[in-house]
Scaffold this active site. Structure first.
Site, PDB file in Angstrom:
ATOM      1  N   ASP A 266     -29.792 -13.310 -32.519  1.00 45.20           N
ATOM      2  CA  ASP A 266     -29.994 -14.655 -31.961  1.00 45.20           C
ATOM      3  C   ASP A 266     -31.358 -14.789 -31.287  1.00 45.20           C
ATOM      4  OD1 ASP A 266     -29.056 -17.363 -31.146  1.00 45.20           O
ATOM      5  OD2 ASP A 266     -29.285 -16.473 -29.152  1.00 45.20           O
TER       6      ASP A 266
ATOM      7  N   MET B  24     -12.156   0.081 -28.932  1.00 46.24           N
ATOM      8  CA  MET B  24     -12.341  -1.335 -29.273  1.00 46.24           C
ATOM      9  C   MET B  24     -13.378  -1.977 -28.356  1.00 46.24           C
ATOM     10  SD  MET B  24     -10.667  -1.710 -31.971  1.00 46.24           S
ATOM     11  CE  MET B  24     -11.061  -3.419 -32.180  1.00 46.24           C
ATOM     12  N   GLU B  25     -13.362  -1.598 -27.100  1.00 46.39           N
ATOM     13  CA  GLU B  25     -14.368  -2.106 -26.166  1.00 46.39           C
ATOM     14  C   GLU B  25     -15.762  -1.651 -26.572  1.00 46.39           C
ATOM     15  OE1 GLU B  25     -10.494  -2.575 -24.266  1.00 46.39           O
ATOM     16  OE2 GLU B  25     -11.388  -0.941 -25.388  1.00 46.39           O
TER      17      GLU B  25
ATOM     18  N   MET C 214      -4.502  -8.165 -29.603  1.00 46.30           N
ATOM     19  CA  MET C 214      -3.527  -7.151 -29.190  1.00 46.30           C
ATOM     20  C   MET C 214      -4.106  -6.053 -28.300  1.00 46.30           C
ATOM     21  SD  MET C 214      -0.801  -8.307 -30.354  1.00 46.30           S
ATOM     22  CE  MET C 214      -0.431  -9.643 -31.473  1.00 46.30           C
ATOM     23  N   CYS C 215      -5.338  -6.224 -27.832  1.00 50.71           N
ATOM     24  CA  CYS C 215      -5.945  -5.229 -26.945  1.00 50.71           C
ATOM     25  C   CYS C 215      -5.397  -5.357 -25.534  1.00 50.71           C
ATOM     26  CB  CYS C 215      -7.464  -5.414 -26.889  1.00 50.71           C
ATOM     27  SG  CYS C 215      -8.331  -4.612 -28.206  1.00 50.71           S
ATOM     28  N   HIS C 216      -5.153  -4.221 -24.921  1.00 52.97           N
ATOM     29  CA  HIS C 216      -4.727  -4.200 -23.524  1.00 52.97           C
ATOM     30  C   HIS C 216      -5.925  -4.426 -22.606  1.00 52.97           C
ATOM     31  CE1 HIS C 216      -1.403  -1.977 -25.399  1.00 52.97           C
ATOM     32  NE2 HIS C 216      -0.680  -2.407 -24.390  1.00 52.97           N
TER      33      HIS C 216
END
Length: 142
Positions: free
Chosen positions: A112, A97-98, A61-63
Site C-alpha cells: 500500500d 496464526m498471530e 475460530m482463533c482464541h
C-alpha cells in the site's frame, strides 16, 4: 471453537516469514526514505503489531490469547523485502496464526505504501507480488 479449557498455560512462540517482490527502483526509494506516503518499514511494523493483536477478530475460530512479545526484522534485497516476525505468549493454544497474520499485514502495508511507485502505465502491478508466507517454526515449552 476448540475447547482448550483443560490445557495448561505454557510459554509458546512462533516465527513466520514472508516476502514482497518490488521493482529495484522502489527498493531504492524505501532505503532512501523518499516514499511519498512516509516511512514504509515503520508503517509495516505498526501494521504487523496491530494485526497480531487483532487476529481473533479476523480469523473466526482463533482464541484470544495474551500476547507477551512481538519481534520483527526486515531483510532488504535488491528485488524484495522479507519480513520475519515472532510472537510470544503464555497460554493454552499456539501463536502461529498471530505470527502469519502479522507478516501478511506487514507485507500488505508495504504494498500500500509503494503502490504508486509500482504501478505500470495501465495501473497494474506486473512486478509486485507477495510470496512464501509461512510458519518457520513454533515452540511449546512445558
Amino acid at each position: 471453537m476448540v475447547d482448550v479449557s483443560e490445557k495448561s498455560q505454557v510459554k509458546r512462540s512462533a516465527l513466520a516469514r514472508g516476502s514482497i517482490f518490488l521493482c529495484e527502483e522502489t527498493i531504492g526509494e524505501i532505503q532512501k526514505g523518499d516514499v511519498e506516503k512516509g516511512n514504509v518499514l515503520a508503517t509495516a511494523r505498526i501494521a504487523a503489531i496491530m494485526a497480531v493483536k487483532k487476529t481473533p477478530e479476523l480469523i473466526p475460530m482463533c482464541h484470544q490469547i495474551p500476547i507477551t512479545g512481538i519481534d520483527m526484522d526486515f531483510e532488504i534485497r535488491e528485488d524484495r523485502i522479507t519480513v520475519d516476525l515472532s510472537v510470544k505468549s503464555r497460554g493454552q493454544t499456539g501463536v502461529e496464526m498471530e505470527a502469519i497474520t502479522g507478516v501478511s499485514c506487514a507485507l500488505l502495508a508495504i504494498w500500500d505504501m509503494v503502490k504508486a511507485l509500482e504501478k505500470d502505465a495501465t495501473g497494474n502491478y506486473p512486478h509486485t507480488r507477495i510470496t512464501d508466507i509461512g510458519v518457520i517454526h513454533k515452540v511449546k515449552e512445558s
